[in-house]
Design an enzyme around this catalytic site. Structure first.
Site: not given
Length: 470
Positions: A66, A68, A92, A131, A280, A331
């Site tokens: 995982h 990003h 975030r 994304y 997660h 992540d």
């Protein structure tokens, strides 16, 4: 790229023969012209004359399940609190600053540096949960996959394997029909996600494969998830990932909207199988873990990010006890080496339970915590990346890590305790060489393209974080 090495000899190698891994001595490793293991022979005391002799114990590389990549540009920039409280949701909002400004060229530079760091941290494959799709104003690029190709180019430049996961992302929350303005770069449809996956897979780039992903239950409707699942019915060569149950607020919001907890609802509404990877899954009840186990789906735990964001503790003993395939990911990339992920996966449980060696299972023949976690991550990572085989076995890609027995964390220890010390004796910088598909991409702890990648990363970071923006 560095040349293919067709024949290697290791003084020790960690080989799984069906009952968990163990150390074998004098191991000859044959690499086929396709970059996969064609033969593995333990018990060869004298290296063949034409073999490259590896200078230390050998482990398989792990899958980072995982990632990003763009968030590597944000690592270290969210460690201050100016208000009364700070949590995942406030983090975030700040993270979106880099998401809204990074360009394809900057993404490529950041990802290339990250991927070289992951290689040096013992990962040889990374699953990119992607994304970030559009231009900063939300309009499509001339090539809708411009940012995907930037990541693929970064992986190709570094020599790491890459599993691309284009993400379905349509709304800001369970009760919101559209995205927030600061999420405008993320918008996708099931058809767009499936098209991206097909284009990436059909490119047939070396070391590149593709699956699909759903950002989360809060970010996509049941109808859209069902449509994506329908489109992917014939996909037997790629995984399907989803963020789920990471935050207690997400659990509460899902119950309010759907009358069920996230994992409970997903297992009830969809037919899960071994392609599904639940990322997660921090807040899971025993009944939910049992449902996931029955389905054959896997779980991806990201201990350093979950700790950094204050997510909570995954129920590691229950996931392992239920036999659910488990992999690890870095992540947001506050940590970029798998020994630290495994260490904190176990340490979290020790702090929570006030016990030691929580992940060990001596009754089942697994008294060593590190080896049980490593073997689980090794096997689970294969499924997370969409591979039928992984590790030091014939047919798997010829990836390996060469450890330095002279590193202070390993020096003087009995050879059979090498993996224990690699995970639990810190600081440790014992990964000396890394091979991917039979090619040495890290030597003496340095990536073969270190200077160029470092320079590009520095330039991208300088442009992204001018003093007024830091």
């Amino acid at each position: 790229m560095p040349p293919l090495q067709p024949l290697l000899w290791a003084p020790q190698a960690w080989i799984d023969q069906g009952h968990g891994g163990q150390w074998h001595t004098g191991v000859v490793l044959h690499v086929g012209s396709d970059g996969h293991w064609s033969a593995i022979q333990p018990g060869v005391a004298v290296p063949p004359a034409d073999a490259r002799v590896l200078a230390g114990p050998v482990l398989p590389g792990l899958v980072n399940a995982h990632s990003h990549a763009f968030q590597r540009a944000f690592a270290g920039l969210a460690e201050r609190r100016e208000g009364e409280a700070d949590d995942f949701w406030s983090w975030r909002d700040r993270m979106y600053r880099v998401a809204l400004r990074i360009s394809p060229a900057q993404l490529q530079a950041v990802a290339a540096e990250l991927y070289s760091e992951l290689l040096r941290g013992g990962y040889t494959q990374v699953c990119e949960f992607h994304y970030l799709q559009h231009q900063p104003d939300g309009s499509p690029y001339a090539d809708p996959l411009a940012l995907s190709w930037a990541l693929a180019d970064a992986a190709q430049a570094t020599g790491i394997g890459l599993t691309m996961l284009p993400v379905l992302y349509q709304r800001a929350g369970f009760a919101q029909a559209t995205l927030r303005e600061d999420q405008r770069r993320f918008a996708t449809t099931p058809a767009a996600v499936w098209h991206a996956r097909q284009a990436l897979q059909q490119a047939r780039r070396p070391l590149l494969n593709a699956g699909i992903a759903v950002h989360s239950l809060r970010a996509a409707s049941r109808k859209s998830i069902a449509e994506l699942q329908r489109l992917s019915e014939g996909m037997d060569d790629g995984p399907l990932h989803i963020h789920i149950a990471e935050q207690t607020q997400e659990v509460d919001d899902c119950r309010a909207a759907n009358g069920a907890r996230p994992i409970e609802w997903l297992c009830r509404e969809f037919t899960l199988d071994a392609r599904w990877q639940l990322v997660h899954a921090t807040h899971a009840l025993p009944s939910e873990i049992e449902a996931v186990a029955r389905s054959g789906a896997g779980v991806v735990i990201c201990p350093s990010t979950e700790g950094n964001l204050g997510d909570g503790f995954a129920d590691l003993p229950s996931w392992l006890g239920a036999g659910v395939p488990m992999s690890i990911g870095s992540d947001s990339h506050v940590t970029r080496a798998w020994p630290e992920e495994l260490r904190w996966l176990e340490y979290g449980q020790r702090l929570l339970k006030r016990q030691r060696n929580v992940a060990a299972a001596p009754v089942e023949g697994h008294p060593a915590t590190a080896s049980r976690l490593f073997d689980a991550a090794l096997a689970g990572g294969a499924a997370a990346a969409g591979f039928a085989s992984w590790g030091l076995e014939v047919g798997a890609r010829a990836d390996l890590l060469v450890l330095d027995p002279q590193d202070s964390a390993l020096l003087g220890l009995p050879p059979e305790r090498t993996l224990d010390a690699l995970v639990f004796s810190s600081p440790c910088d014992a990964v000396r060489e890394v091979y991917v598909a039979g090619r040495r991409v890290v030597h003496e702890r340095r990536h073969w393209q270190h200077e160029a990648l470092h320079t590009g990363f520095d330039s991208a970071m300088q442009a992204l974080w001018a003093p007024a923006d830091a």
